[in-house]
Design a protein around this motif. Structure first.
Motif, mmCIF file in Angstrom:
data_model
loop_
_atom_site.group_PDB
_atom_site.id
_atom_site.type_symbol
_atom_site.label_atom_id
_atom_site.label_comp_id
_atom_site.label_asym_id
_atom_site.label_seq_id
_atom_site.Cartn_x
_atom_site.Cartn_y
_atom_site.Cartn_z
ATOM 1 N N SER A 21 0.822 -1.210 0.000
ATOM 2 C CA SER A 21 0.000 0.000 0.000
ATOM 3 C C SER A 21 0.857 1.261 0.000
ATOM 4 N N VAL A 22 1.975 1.209 0.718
ATOM 5 C CA VAL A 22 2.888 2.358 0.725
ATOM 6 C C VAL A 22 3.431 2.602 -0.673
ATOM 7 N N LEU A 23 3.808 1.524 -1.375
ATOM 8 C CA LEU A 23 4.347 1.670 -2.731
ATOM 9 C C LEU A 23 3.278 2.172 -3.697
ATOM 10 N N VAL A 318 11.140 6.140 3.014
ATOM 11 C CA VAL A 318 11.625 7.223 3.872
ATOM 12 C C VAL A 318 10.534 8.271 4.051
ATOM 13 N N LEU A 319 9.861 8.639 2.965
ATOM 14 C CA LEU A 319 8.783 9.626 3.050
ATOM 15 C C LEU A 319 7.623 9.102 3.891
ATOM 16 N N ASN A 320 7.323 7.819 3.741
ATOM 17 C CA ASN A 320 6.242 7.234 4.539
ATOM 18 C C ASN A 320 6.596 7.236 6.021
ATOM 19 N N ALA A 321 7.835 6.911 6.303
ATOM 20 C CA ALA A 321 8.271 6.930 7.707
ATOM 21 C C ALA A 321 8.190 8.343 8.273
ATOM 22 N N LYS A 327 2.759 12.363 12.348
ATOM 23 C CA LYS A 327 1.460 12.087 12.942
ATOM 24 C C LYS A 327 1.560 11.661 14.408
ATOM 25 N N ASP A 328 2.788 11.416 14.868
ATOM 26 C CA ASP A 328 2.999 10.952 16.241
ATOM 27 C C ASP A 328 3.495 12.128 17.083
#
Length: 341
Positions: A21-23, A318-321, A327-328
């Motif tokens: 899903s990230v990809l 990296v962008l997803n992380a 968000k945290d």
């Protein structure tokens, strides 16, 4: 199936779905980076072909090769050591890893000679490589280094074939360098007397020619004296022309006997050489290549495309992380330095 394996399977499946899903979320970023990289690599490759070889950033290179047969059958340890010692190369060869004490081979010597400073300097001076490569600082050392990067000498132990090659953007120039290197090696082996039959053959040919010239000279003098003796002339010191003519004929007879012996030795040596392999024999001189040896532009485009693809995938993660970190609140607080100890 135990309970632990049952519980781990859904988690693994969820993790895999999350990765996919990230990809998929940033698929256009991956496609864009990969596509642009591929197009850029193609333009880079085509552009290098449009420019002249002298100014191209990726010019075509050509690598002509010459092949020589090195006969190691007579290169026993003792014989080889004595040859190298008499030529003054014993100490240098030992430092280069050519063991002159036992089991040395002419093929190892050929590879060693191709890396000596005397050989490299000879090629550099013959083709003016210092000026050709525009070397200004430490010209002697840097020219040797540049030549070593382009010139290769290798030995096929199974076939006993010694190969010299040279890479350059000018195929005709590269061929000249290779063939000059072959001639240098052949002359060097001859100078060291490694091929005794060849050296003996050259000496016999020189002696036969000298003896033949002397015979022609004596024959001309003998004919001249015979004519003078028939007219009753005398030499400058008052001796009879007949006596002088007789002396010349004795010398002529002696020279003819020497010539006959030399010719006999020469023919016997030719028969012997026909049944033996010389130490150094040129199998094939280098030709002007009509096909480039490099670079492989197609492989370069493939490598760049795959590198861009994997790089873009890494960037997506990296962008997803980073999005997850933003968000945290706790994680952001730690990054801002305001987190609790």
């Amino acid at each position: 199936m135990n309970e632990q394996e049952t519980l781990s399977s859904p988690e693994d499946e969820i993790d895999l779905i999350d990765l996919v899903s990230v990809l998929l979320k940033r698929k256009w970023l991956i496609i864009g980076i990969t596509g642009l990289s591929m197009i850029g690599a193609l333009l880079f490759a085509v552009g290098s072909l449009l420019l002249p070889p002298e100014t191209s950033y990726l010019p075509n290179e050509y690598t002509p090769k010459a092949h020589m047969m090195i006969n190691d059958s007579s290169s026993s340890g003792g014989g080889m050591a004595s040859m190298l010692a008499s030529s003054g190369l014993g100490g240098l060869a030992s430092l280069a890893g050519v063991n002159v004490a036992s089991g040395s081979t002419y093929s190892a010597l050929a590879v060693y000679l191709a890396g000596t400073n005397s050989f490299l300097d000879s090629v550099v001076d013959r083709f003016n490589l210092i000026e050709r490569y525009k070397i200004e600082k430490s010209p002697r050392a840097e020219s040797r280094k540049a030549l070593k990067e382009k010139l290769s000498a290798s030995m096929d132990d199974e076939a006993g074939v010694f190969t010299i090659s040279f890479t350059d953007i000018d195929p005709a120039f590269a061929q000249e360098v290779v063939n000059y290197s072959v001639q240098y090696m052949e002359e060097r082996f001859t100078e060291m007397g490694l091929d005794k039959n060849k050296l003996q053959k050259e000496n016999l040919e020189a002696n036969i020619q000298n003896t033949y010239n002397e015979i022609l000279k004596l024959e001309a003098e003998s004919q001249k004296l015979d004519r003078a003796a028939g007219m009753g002339q005398y030499t400058a010191n008052g001796s009879s022309m007949v006596l002088e003519a007789t002396r010349i004929k004795r010398e002529l007879s002696a020279q003819e006997q020497v010539y006959t012996q030399l010719k006999t030795q020469y023919e016997l040596l030719k028969v012997q050489m026909a049944s033996e392999s010389p130490v150094f024999q040129v199998l094939e001189y280098a030709e002007v290549p009509d096909q480039k040896s490099g670079p492989s532009r197609g492989m370069l485009c493939i490598i760049i495309t795959f590198a861009a693809f994997f790089g873009s995938v890494f960037l997506v993660f990296v962008l997803n992380a980073w999005d997850n970190i933003k968000k945290d609140p706790l994680a952001m607080a730690k990054l801002s330095g305001g987190g609790s100890k």
